[in-house]
Motif scaffolding. Sequence first.
Motif, PDB file in Angstrom:
ATOM      1  N   UNK A  39      38.362  93.663  35.195  1.00 54.42           N
ATOM      2  CA  UNK A  39      37.731  92.777  34.221  1.00 54.42           C
ATOM      3  C   UNK A  39      38.580  92.791  32.957  1.00 54.42           C
ATOM      4  N   UNK A  40      38.188  92.024  31.972  1.00 50.96           N
ATOM      5  CA  UNK A  40      39.042  91.885  30.790  1.00 50.96           C
ATOM      6  C   UNK A  40      39.203  93.210  30.051  1.00 50.96           C
ATOM      7  N   UNK A  41      38.219  94.094  30.162  1.00 55.70           N
ATOM      8  CA  UNK A  41      38.323  95.402  29.501  1.00 55.70           C
ATOM      9  C   UNK A  41      39.240  96.337  30.267  1.00 55.70           C
ATOM     10  N   UNK A  42      39.042  96.458  31.576  1.00 55.71           N
ATOM     11  CA  UNK A  42      39.879  97.391  32.340  1.00 55.71           C
ATOM     12  C   UNK A  42      41.298  96.858  32.513  1.00 55.71           C
ATOM     13  N   UNK A  43      41.462  95.538  32.410  1.00 56.42           N
ATOM     14  CA  UNK A  43      42.820  95.001  32.403  1.00 56.42           C
ATOM     15  C   UNK A  43      43.603  95.569  31.224  1.00 56.42           C
ATOM     16  N   UNK A  44      42.943  95.695  30.091  1.00 56.91           N
ATOM     17  CA  UNK A  44      43.603  96.177  28.881  1.00 56.91           C
ATOM     18  C   UNK A  44      43.721  97.698  28.847  1.00 56.91           C
ATOM     19  N   UNK A  45      42.635  98.412  29.215  1.00 54.70           N
ATOM     20  CA  UNK A  45      42.591  99.862  29.013  1.00 54.70           C
ATOM     21  C   UNK A  45      43.029 100.679  30.218  1.00 54.70           C
ATOM     22  N   UNK A  46      42.830 100.151  31.425  1.00 57.93           N
ATOM     23  CA  UNK A  46      43.026 100.960  32.630  1.00 57.93           C
ATOM     24  C   UNK A  46      44.193 100.507  33.502  1.00 57.93           C
ATOM     25  N   UNK A  47      44.413  99.205  33.592  1.00 62.09           N
ATOM     26  CA  UNK A  47      45.509  98.727  34.428  1.00 62.09           C
ATOM     27  C   UNK A  47      46.853  99.318  34.024  1.00 62.09           C
ATOM     28  N   UNK A  48      47.139  99.499  32.714  1.00 60.34           N
ATOM     29  CA  UNK A  48      48.434 100.097  32.351  1.00 60.34           C
ATOM     30  C   UNK A  48      48.649 101.507  32.924  1.00 60.34           C
ATOM     31  N   UNK A  49      47.577 102.207  33.283  1.00 57.53           N
ATOM     32  CA  UNK A  49      47.714 103.555  33.837  1.00 57.53           C
ATOM     33  C   UNK A  49      48.212 103.545  35.275  1.00 57.53           C
ATOM     34  N   UNK A  50      48.109 102.383  35.956  1.00 56.97           N
ATOM     35  CA  UNK A  50      48.548 102.322  37.355  1.00 56.97           C
ATOM     36  C   UNK A  50      49.602 101.243  37.610  1.00 56.97           C
ATOM     37  N   UNK A  51      49.761 100.316  36.684  1.00 57.16           N
ATOM     38  CA  UNK A  51      50.616  99.151  36.930  1.00 57.16           C
ATOM     39  C   UNK A  51      52.066  99.519  37.212  1.00 57.16           C
ATOM     40  N   UNK A  52      52.524 100.628  36.633  1.00 52.13           N
ATOM     41  CA  UNK A  52      53.929 101.002  36.805  1.00 52.13           C
ATOM     42  C   UNK A  52      54.199 101.781  38.087  1.00 52.13           C
ATOM     43  N   UNK A  53      53.152 102.155  38.812  1.00 58.52           N
ATOM     44  CA  UNK A  53      53.353 102.896  40.057  1.00 58.52           C
ATOM     45  C   UNK A  53      54.125 102.010  41.039  1.00 58.52           C
ATOM     46  N   UNK A  54      55.114 102.559  41.754  1.00 56.73           N
ATOM     47  CA  UNK A  54      55.844 101.744  42.744  1.00 56.73           C
ATOM     48  C   UNK A  54      54.932 101.063  43.753  1.00 56.73           C
ATOM     49  N   UNK A  55      53.845 101.730  44.140  1.00 56.26           N
ATOM     50  CA  UNK A  55      52.946 101.150  45.146  1.00 56.26           C
ATOM     51  C   UNK A  55      52.197  99.929  44.636  1.00 56.26           C
ATOM     52  N   UNK A  56      52.227  99.704  43.313  1.00 54.12           N
ATOM     53  CA  UNK A  56      51.500  98.578  42.728  1.00 54.12           C
ATOM     54  C   UNK A  56      52.425  97.464  42.254  1.00 54.12           C
ATOM     55  N   UNK A  57      53.709  97.588  42.514  1.00 53.23           N
ATOM     56  CA  UNK A  57      54.661  96.626  41.957  1.00 53.23           C
ATOM     57  C   UNK A  57      54.466  95.215  42.507  1.00 53.23           C
ATOM     58  N   UNK A  58      53.973  95.096  43.721  1.00 50.58           N
ATOM     59  CA  UNK A  58      53.805  93.775  44.324  1.00 50.58           C
ATOM     60  C   UNK A  58      52.373  93.254  44.216  1.00 50.58           C
TER      61      UNK A  58
END
Length: 347
Positions: A33-52
């Motif tokens: 959601x718009x909140x977790x996109x800002x606060x939580x997604x950055x904690x996993x977005x850089x993981x290689x498994x999430x690159x695609x």
Amino acid sequence: MEQQRVIISDNLQQTLTAAIAECPHDRLFVLTDTTTQQLCLPLVAAFPCMQQACGIVIGATDRNKTLQSLTHVWEELQRLGATRHSLMVNLGGGMVTDLGGFAASTFKRGIPYINIPTTLLSMVDASVGGKTGINFGGLKNEIGVFNNARSVILDTTFLRTLDAENILSGYAEMLKHGLIDSETHWARLLTIDRLPLTVDTSMVADSVAVKQRIVTEDPTEQGLRKALNLGHTAGHAFESLALERTPLLHGYAVAYGLVVELYLSCAKTGFPTQKMRQTVSFIKEHYGRMAVSCDDYPRLLQFMHHDKKNTGAAINFTLLGDTGDIRINQTATEDEICEALDFYREY
């Protein structure tokens, strides 16, 4: 129903990488959601498994747990080329895991999904057990299906993103788990110091273990799983009423529902009065009270009559004879419920 694994993680990248690898897929999607996109997604977005991973975003808070948001997720999955062999990761609180799980369960007759709950409430309750759905017609979780996530990954690192109210919201479900589990578990929760700042991994694990044990034995709520509804018949009524006014965090509604249903437990199934008063005092101190009047009783009763646990015209409750002594399929008259609501207003 697909077996669900609940993983207490101390290395989120490693755990998520393994969970995704166990679900062969052609495309990967992550719902926030718009909140977790800002606060939580950055904690996993850089993981290689999430690159695609392709991102899908919905509005935050329970106001957006709607058919419109669900339709948006389906449309985005379709637009971005999802197939029945795709995989979705739901990163967020209970609203995201409920709605995302339902979207995944129904798109092309079902694609697998992984839950990464980011709130205490979703860690100990919403993301575990396979209940998915949306609110509909002004009623909580009116439309949905049972369908387990392939994995539920619990990492208390996300709790650092929460404010005190959201910690307390999750703690109400933990308190419910203590009440249906044992006197020791219940008493430990009432004596915690510096709430809400001291919730840790071991406390989350203890609470999740209660729910996991129950849903494993009764995955589709035919019997024992109804124990988890303690506080929820009245709680969902408070929450639905609040949706018509100022939305209320789910855990706060459950806390208020516990006041009503522990009173009914004392009156109908012999729950010890002293334990009821100890629990109610704890709730009063930490959660305050939602303002309701006698004029609200008909609307609250109307919501309770729509509760999914009901059979026929009777309003169904889960009550307690004592801590750990669960009494499912209990009914109460409207007069008895109004008496309990009187107690709630006066406590």
